[in-house]
Design a protein around this motif. Structure first.
Motif, short mmCIF file in Angstrom:
data_model
loop_
_atom_site.label_atom_id
_atom_site.label_comp_id
_atom_site.label_asym_id
_atom_site.label_seq_id
_atom_site.Cartn_x
_atom_site.Cartn_y
_atom_site.Cartn_z
N VAL A 9 0.85 -1.19 0.00
CA VAL A 9 0.00 0.00 0.00
C VAL A 9 0.89 1.24 0.00
CG1 VAL A 9 -1.71 1.31 1.31
CG2 VAL A 9 -1.86 -1.16 1.22
N PRO A 10 0.65 2.19 -0.91
CA PRO A 10 1.49 3.40 -0.93
C PRO A 10 1.46 4.13 0.40
CG PRO A 10 0.10 3.26 -2.90
CD PRO A 10 -0.37 2.18 -1.96
N TRP A 11 2.58 4.78 0.73
CA TRP A 11 2.66 5.51 2.01
C TRP A 11 1.60 6.59 2.11
CZ3 TRP A 11 4.54 4.36 6.47
CH2 TRP A 11 5.58 3.44 6.57
N GLU A 12 1.23 7.17 0.98
CA GLU A 12 0.20 8.21 0.98
C GLU A 12 -1.10 7.66 1.57
OE1 GLU A 12 -1.13 12.21 -0.30
OE2 GLU A 12 0.85 11.27 -0.17
N LEU A 15 -0.83 6.99 5.35
CA LEU A 15 -0.96 8.22 6.12
C LEU A 15 -2.43 8.65 6.21
CD1 LEU A 15 2.14 10.24 4.87
CD2 LEU A 15 1.76 9.38 7.18
N GLN A 16 -3.17 8.46 5.13
CA GLN A 16 -4.59 8.80 5.15
C GLN A 16 -5.33 7.94 6.17
OE1 GLN A 16 -5.80 8.14 1.11
NE2 GLN A 16 -4.54 9.81 0.29
N THR A 17 -5.04 6.65 6.17
CA THR A 17 -5.69 5.73 7.13
C THR A 17 -5.31 6.10 8.56
OG1 THR A 17 -5.64 3.94 5.50
CG2 THR A 17 -5.96 3.32 7.80
N PHE A 18 -4.05 6.41 8.79
CA PHE A 18 -3.59 6.76 10.13
C PHE A 18 -4.27 8.03 10.63
CE2 PHE A 18 -0.47 9.00 12.87
CZ PHE A 18 -0.47 8.10 13.94
N THR A 19 -4.43 9.02 9.75
CA THR A 19 -5.06 10.28 10.13
C THR A 19 -6.53 10.08 10.50
OG1 THR A 19 -3.58 11.52 8.68
CG2 THR A 19 -5.58 12.62 9.38
N VAL A 20 -7.24 9.29 9.71
CA VAL A 20 -8.65 9.02 10.01
C VAL A 20 -8.77 8.21 11.30
CG1 VAL A 20 -10.74 7.84 9.20
CG2 VAL A 20 -9.38 9.20 7.62
N LEU A 21 -7.83 7.31 11.53
CA LEU A 21 -7.81 6.55 12.78
C LEU A 21 -7.67 7.49 13.97
CD1 LEU A 21 -7.61 3.86 14.35
CD2 LEU A 21 -5.13 3.94 13.95
N LEU A 22 -6.80 8.48 13.87
CA LEU A 22 -6.62 9.46 14.95
C LEU A 22 -7.91 10.25 15.18
CD1 LEU A 22 -3.04 10.94 14.34
CD2 LEU A 22 -3.76 9.36 16.13
N PHE A 23 -8.59 10.62 14.08
CA PHE A 23 -9.82 11.39 14.21
C PHE A 23 -10.91 10.58 14.92
CE2 PHE A 23 -13.97 12.77 12.57
CZ PHE A 23 -13.94 14.10 12.95
#
Length: 334
Positions: A9-12, A15-23
């Motif tokens: 999975v591309p790093w981009e 990062l999107q998944t990680f950000t939504v997880l934080l939200f």
């Protein structure tokens, strides 16, 4: 059968998944952590920090009802771009908003976690300031969350304020204009109807926002978030079922709804608390001009409320085919 995410999975996207997880984490868990830290510090040598914050909290008590305290650095955090691109979220402008006027924007539907309204009005990621130059947005949120220590500062930084008449008056009474107050009309109860393919809005008897618009002469802006209900699945809870009855009772007591939702996980797509990657498009409709009436009658409120419903339906019908809504699907009002 569990469907796992590919390893390459591309790093981009990571990062999107990680950000939504934080939200999602911040909405579901952060309030409890903030309370635990505040109380926990009182029993350590760092107790003075909680005492100082409690003093500040007392002196600053009214701030969430007085326009809040926006922090542009927070609204411009790089992480919001990744959150926007996760779905992705996009903003569509259908008419100009005159910065010399104040506006009350009704957002529909609530969805489960209101990703659309948060991304659009509480961050700069969807380019709201450039699309609507001179318009300063704020969003109402349940007062309960502003009682949580530390969390209240985070909420106000994004442009969130308390959901009460005094708070609305503070924003809409500003003579210089250019203020937009966002209200998710259906509120927490509407989240109980949020599921893919559902277009049920809690609006039929929600007229308080119309009365506010009349009292302050704020133009009404119907806004629809296409795709908001598509990002999570929800356990079946049809009206009249035992589950819906329990949820309604809890909502009355706690003032927050507790939908049993599920989506995908971090490393697999079959179950979890992350939303599905499905597009969310916020379409901002044409403003409905409102003549200021300090003491509106029931007839005036009903008339404007009916016009708002008609304009919202027109907005939905005009744009629904662009966003994969079946032609025979129409809005339902409760």
């Amino acid at each position: 059968m569990v469907k796992f995410a590919p390893l390459a999975v591309p790093w981009e996207r990571r990062l999107q998944t990680f950000t939504v997880l934080l939200f999602v984490f911040s909405l579901l868990v952060l309030p409890l952590i903030c309370i635990a830290i505040f109380i926990g510090l009182l029993f350590t040598r760092f107790w003075v920090f909680s005492v100082l914050y409690a003093t500040w909290y007392y002196l600053d008590w009214e701030k969430p009802a007085q326009g809040g305290r926006k922090v542009m650095a927070v609204r411009r955090w790089f992480m919001w771009k990744y959150m926007k691109d996760y779905f992705p979220v996009s903003l569509v402008k259908t008419a100009e908003l005159d910065p010399s006027q104040n506006y009350l924007a009704g957002f529909h539907p609530h969805g489960i976690l209101a990703f659309g309204v948060f991304t659009t009005l509480c961050t700069e990621s969807t380019s709201f300031p450039s699309l609507f130059s001179g318009i300063r947005p704020r969003v109402m949120m349940l007062n309960l969350w502003f009682r949580v220590p530390f969390l209240r500062e985070y909420l106000m930084a994004g442009g969130l304020i308390t959901a009460d008449k005094e708070s609305a008056a503070y924003v809409l009474n500003k003579k210089e204009g250019g203020n937009l107050l966002g209200i998710i009309i259906g509120g927490a109860r509407e989240a109980l109807d949020a599921r893919p393919g559902a277009y049920t809005l809690l609006l039929q008897n929600r007229k308080g926002f119309v009365r506010l618009a009349l009292m302050h002469g704020a133009a009404l802006v119907p806004t629809f978030s296409f795709g908001e209900n598509e990002v999570f699945d929800q356990v079946k809870n049809s009206p009249g079922s035992w589950l819906r009855s329990v949820q309604n009772q809890l909502q009355k007591v706690m003032r927050i709804s507790l939908p049993l939702f599920h989506g995908r996980g971090i490393f697999q797509y079959s179950f979890g608390f992350l939303p599905h990657r499905r597009p969310i498009t916020i379409v901002v409709g044409k403003p409905i001009e409102v003549q200021q009436t300090l003491y509106p009658s029931k007839e005036e409120v009903d008339q404007l409320h009916q016009r708002y419903i008609e304009e919202l339906c027109n907005l939905f019908e005009t744009h629904k085919l662009k966003y994969n809504v079946p032609i025979d699907q129409h809005l339902e009002f409760h």
